[in-house]
Design a protein around this motif. Structure first.
Motif, PDB file in Angstrom:
ATOM      1  N   LEU A  17      76.820  63.504  60.470  1.00 11.59           N
ATOM      2  CA  LEU A  17      77.850  63.186  60.526  1.00 11.59           C
ATOM      3  C   LEU A  17      78.553  64.810  61.429  1.00 11.59           C
ATOM      4  CD1 LEU A  17      77.099  60.805  57.033  1.00 11.59           C
ATOM      5  CD2 LEU A  17      78.098  59.707  59.383  1.00 11.59           C
ATOM      6  N   SER A  18      78.206  65.629  60.568  1.00  9.54           N
ATOM      7  CA  SER A  18      79.209  67.054  61.043  1.00  9.54           C
ATOM      8  C   SER A  18      79.482  67.083  62.360  1.00  9.54           C
ATOM      9  CB  SER A  18      78.465  68.039  60.628  1.00  9.54           C
ATOM     10  OG  SER A  18      77.337  68.120  61.236  1.00  9.54           O
ATOM     11  N   VAL A  19      78.445  66.556  63.340  1.00 14.00           N
ATOM     12  CA  VAL A  19      78.428  66.179  64.882  1.00 14.00           C
ATOM     13  C   VAL A  19      80.041  65.181  65.283  1.00 14.00           C
ATOM     14  CG1 VAL A  19      77.673  65.690  67.116  1.00 14.00           C
ATOM     15  CG2 VAL A  19      76.152  67.147  65.697  1.00 14.00           C
ATOM     16  N   LEU A  20      79.592  64.237  64.766  1.00 13.05           N
ATOM     17  CA  LEU A  20      80.840  62.979  64.796  1.00 13.05           C
ATOM     18  C   LEU A  20      82.241  63.343  64.626  1.00 13.05           C
ATOM     19  CD1 LEU A  20      78.715  59.800  64.032  1.00 13.05           C
ATOM     20  CD2 LEU A  20      79.339  60.760  66.038  1.00 13.05           C
ATOM     21  N   ASN A  32      78.030  70.147  74.197  1.00 12.32           N
ATOM     22  CA  ASN A  32      76.666  70.627  73.794  1.00 12.32           C
ATOM     23  C   ASN A  32      77.033  72.356  72.878  1.00 12.32           C
ATOM     24  OD1 ASN A  32      74.974  69.109  72.682  1.00 12.32           O
ATOM     25  ND2 ASN A  32      73.459  69.592  73.976  1.00 12.32           N
ATOM     26  N   ALA A  33      77.589  72.718  73.622  1.00  6.25           N
ATOM     27  CA  ALA A  33      78.022  74.393  72.933  1.00  6.25           C
ATOM     28  C   ALA A  33      79.014  74.855  72.104  1.00  6.25           C
ATOM     29  CB  ALA A  33      78.581  75.565  74.461  1.00  6.25           C
ATOM     30  N   GLU A  34      79.717  73.784  72.271  1.00  4.41           N
ATOM     31  CA  GLU A  34      81.132  73.443  71.808  1.00  4.41           C
ATOM     32  C   GLU A  34      81.614  72.715  70.719  1.00  4.41           C
ATOM     33  OE1 GLU A  34      84.526  73.179  74.823  1.00  4.41           O
ATOM     34  OE2 GLU A  34      83.765  71.290  74.616  1.00  4.41           O
ATOM     35  N   ILE A  35      80.705  71.503  70.584  1.00  3.86           N
ATOM     36  CA  ILE A  35      80.058  71.003  68.607  1.00  3.86           C
ATOM     37  C   ILE A  35      79.323  71.820  68.032  1.00  3.86           C
ATOM     38  CG2 ILE A  35      78.753  69.735  67.995  1.00  3.86           C
ATOM     39  CD1 ILE A  35      79.203  67.539  70.729  1.00  3.86           C
ATOM     40  N   VAL A  46      72.112  70.754  68.117  1.00  2.00           N
ATOM     41  CA  VAL A  46      73.033  70.636  68.042  1.00  2.00           C
ATOM     42  C   VAL A  46      72.504  69.242  69.377  1.00  2.00           C
ATOM     43  CG1 VAL A  46      75.210  69.714  68.834  1.00  2.00           C
ATOM     44  CG2 VAL A  46      74.861  71.592  67.527  1.00  2.00           C
ATOM     45  N   SER A  47      71.945  69.864  70.103  1.00  2.00           N
ATOM     46  CA  SER A  47      71.179  68.689  71.164  1.00  2.00           C
ATOM     47  C   SER A  47      70.362  67.842  71.176  1.00  2.00           C
ATOM     48  CB  SER A  47      70.120  69.822  72.079  1.00  2.00           C
ATOM     49  OG  SER A  47      70.974  70.979  73.040  1.00  2.00           O
ATOM     50  N   ARG A  48      69.778  68.125  70.057  1.00  2.00           N
ATOM     51  CA  ARG A  48      68.817  66.854  69.114  1.00  2.00           C
ATOM     52  C   ARG A  48      69.533  65.537  68.690  1.00  2.00           C
ATOM     53  NH1 ARG A  48      65.332  71.112  67.379  1.00  2.00           N
ATOM     54  NH2 ARG A  48      66.268  71.120  65.600  1.00  2.00           N
ATOM     55  N   LEU A  49      70.602  65.946  67.905  1.00  2.00           N
ATOM     56  CA  LEU A  49      71.767  65.701  67.491  1.00  2.00           C
ATOM     57  C   LEU A  49      71.896  64.577  68.423  1.00  2.00           C
ATOM     58  CD1 LEU A  49      72.632  67.272  64.499  1.00  2.00           C
ATOM     59  CD2 LEU A  49      70.779  65.391  63.952  1.00  2.00           C
ATOM     60  N   THR A  50      73.214  65.356  69.377  1.00  2.00           N
ATOM     61  CA  THR A  50      73.834  64.192  70.450  1.00  2.00           C
ATOM     62  C   THR A  50      72.894  63.670  71.240  1.00  2.00           C
ATOM     63  OG1 THR A  50      73.914  66.105  71.792  1.00  2.00           O
ATOM     64  CG2 THR A  50      75.578  66.345  70.741  1.00  2.00           C
ATOM     65  N   PHE A  51      71.687  63.981  71.530  1.00  2.00           N
ATOM     66  CA  PHE A  51      71.038  62.559  72.030  1.00  2.00           C
ATOM     67  C   PHE A  51      70.815  61.700  71.361  1.00  2.00           C
ATOM     68  CE2 PHE A  51      66.637  61.343  73.054  1.00  2.00           C
ATOM     69  CZ  PHE A  51      66.602  60.743  74.315  1.00  2.00           C
ATOM     70  N   ARG A  64      79.461  63.269  84.554  1.00  3.14           N
ATOM     71  CA  ARG A  64      80.911  64.064  85.897  1.00  3.14           C
ATOM     72  C   ARG A  64      80.076  65.587  85.011  1.00  3.14           C
ATOM     73  NH1 ARG A  64      84.572  63.284  85.471  1.00  3.14           N
ATOM     74  NH2 ARG A  64      85.342  61.885  83.689  1.00  3.14           N
ATOM     75  N   ASP A  65      80.253  65.515  83.899  1.00  2.00           N
ATOM     76  CA  ASP A  65      80.755  66.956  82.983  1.00  2.00           C
ATOM     77  C   ASP A  65      79.569  66.809  82.369  1.00  2.00           C
ATOM     78  OD1 ASP A  65      82.092  65.112  81.851  1.00  2.00           O
ATOM     79  OD2 ASP A  65      83.753  66.287  81.569  1.00  2.00           O
ATOM     80  N   ASP A  66      78.852  66.381  81.892  1.00  4.51           N
ATOM     81  CA  ASP A  66      77.984  66.041  81.349  1.00  4.51           C
ATOM     82  C   ASP A  66      78.548  66.529  79.201  1.00  4.51           C
ATOM     83  OD1 ASP A  66      75.158  65.916  82.415  1.00  4.51           O
ATOM     84  OD2 ASP A  66      75.540  68.404  82.769  1.00  4.51           O
ATOM     85  N   ARG A  67      79.823  65.992  79.197  1.00  3.62           N
ATOM     86  CA  ARG A  67      80.181  66.216  78.016  1.00  3.62           C
ATOM     87  C   ARG A  67      80.702  65.193  77.087  1.00  3.62           C
ATOM     88  NH1 ARG A  67      83.570  70.628  78.250  1.00  3.62           N
ATOM     89  NH2 ARG A  67      85.150  70.374  76.254  1.00  3.62           N
ATOM     90  N   PHE A  68      80.468  65.104  75.481  1.00  2.00           N
ATOM     91  CA  PHE A  68      80.481  63.652  74.937  1.00  2.00           C
ATOM     92  C   PHE A  68      81.329  63.467  74.551  1.00  2.00           C
ATOM     93  CE2 PHE A  68      76.501  66.016  74.694  1.00  2.00           C
ATOM     94  CZ  PHE A  68      75.410  64.950  74.983  1.00  2.00           C
ATOM     95  N   ARG A  69      81.164  62.030  74.518  1.00  2.00           N
ATOM     96  CA  ARG A  69      82.725  61.875  73.549  1.00  2.00           C
ATOM     97  C   ARG A  69      82.199  60.519  72.619  1.00  2.00           C
ATOM     98  NH1 ARG A  69      83.809  62.927  78.284  1.00  2.00           N
ATOM     99  NH2 ARG A  69      85.534  64.312  79.538  1.00  2.00           N
ATOM    100  N   PRO A  70      83.120  59.727  71.711  1.00  2.00           N
ATOM    101  CA  PRO A  70      83.113  58.960  71.082  1.00  2.00           C
ATOM    102  C   PRO A  70      82.280  57.793  71.532  1.00  2.00           C
ATOM    103  CG  PRO A  70      85.102  59.899  69.966  1.00  2.00           C
ATOM    104  CD  PRO A  70      84.244  60.651  71.802  1.00  2.00           C
ATOM    105  N   GLY A  71      81.470  57.568  71.304  1.00  2.00           N
ATOM    106  CA  GLY A  71      80.658  55.889  72.305  1.00  2.00           C
ATOM    107  C   GLY A  71      81.440  54.702  71.559  1.00  2.00           C
ATOM    108  N   PRO A  72      80.488  53.226  71.985  1.00  2.08           N
ATOM    109  CA  PRO A  72      81.400  51.855  71.398  1.00  2.08           C
ATOM    110  C   PRO A  72      80.884  51.944  69.857  1.00  2.08           C
ATOM    111  CG  PRO A  72      79.276  52.026  73.569  1.00  2.08           C
ATOM    112  CD  PRO A  72      79.781  53.703  73.257  1.00  2.08           C
TER     113      PRO A  72
END
Length: 266
Positions: A17-20, A32-35, A46-51, A64-72
């Motif tokens: 939840l802290s990642v979100l 992942n580094a910014e998160i 963070v890598s495990r959580l974002t996966f 394109r840039d491997d950056r994460f964004r909020p999903g559906p």
């Protein structure tokens, strides 16, 4: 016993939840580094959580840039949560009208740990307003939003906040020391105020009023803010503050909610 030491406390869930919560409206995706930097978690964690969050649809990763964004899935959950706050519907017209008539930015803030997070903003269309966006976080300092929250919080709610072992307990102590004055201001004028320059870095004058919804466990806060050149503190306190207090009282009547302020304890 703190939540973190309670055997029922799910640490992995809390970290997910802290990642979100690390995402902000103005972000164009996060690595992942910014998160890791925003959450204080190790990059490997963070890598495990974002996966995992990506597999579940809460995050999406751009090829394109491997950056994460909020999903559906996250968007759907947020929509359900926002819809459950029925007071936002009548609040919209009231607060937009207030923004136009007062020439100030009106915001709605809720507590998230040791920050107040903006979840709605209403801007005047013909006046340059201060630049605050949905998702922006207000630190635990004697700004008007925090003063209004502390004035409205019950002893049990304050005890729960203190038990969270916030990173800066001295700031909470300072707010609690100022609680009697905040309660007195609410009782006398119906709002609290903070001039520019107060706290750590407030660059704007502000007035705030708490609101308590039956849908939420804690009070929320409506605030009007403006740069000193646009609205001197005297006008904020003699004109804008009473307008904001009247708007919140109207919202309470329209929604059948109890007043946001609790009585001062003996």
């Amino acid at each position: 016993m703190t939540e973190q030491n309670d055997p029922r406390f799910a640490t992995t869930l809390a970290r997910g939840l802290s990642v979100l919560r690390a995402f902000r409206v103005t972000d164009e995706g996060l690595s992942n580094a910014e998160i890791a930097q925003r959450t204080g978690l190790p990059k490997s964690t963070v890598s495990r959580l974002t996966f995992t969050l990506g597999e579940l649809g809460y995050l999406v990763q751009s090829p394109r840039d491997d950056r994460f964004r909020p999903g559906p899935t996250l968007v759907a959950v947020g929509h359900v949560a926002a819809t459950s706050l029925s007071f936002l519907v009548p609040a919209h017209d009231l607060m937009q009208r207030l923004a136009e008539e007062s020439g100030t930015l009106v915001v709605l803030a809720v507590r998230d740990g040791d920050k107040m997070v903006l979840i709605r903003t209403w801007r005047p269309t013909r006046v340059a307003s201060i630049w605050l966006e949905v998702g922006q976080r207000i630190p635990l300092q004697p700004f008007s939003s925090w003063r209004a929250f502390i004035a409205a919080a019950t002893p049990a709610e304050i005890e729960r906040i203190a038990a969270e072992h916030l990173p800066d307990p001295e700031s909470l102590d300072a707010l609690l020391v100022g609680r009697p004055q905040a309660l007195a201001d609410m009782a006398l004028q119906g709002f609290v105020s903070t001039p520019a320059g107060s706290g750590m870095s407030a660059a704007y004058n502000a007035v705030s009023v708490p609101f308590r919804s039956s849908n939420l466990a804690e009070p929320v806060v409506f605030t009007c803010g403006a740069l000193p050149a646009e609205a001197p503190i005297k006008r904020m306190e003699t004109d804008v503050g009473p307008r904001l207090a009247a708007a919140v009282r109207t919202l309470e009547r329209l929604t059948g909610q109890a007043p946001g302020l609790v009585r001062m304890e003996a």
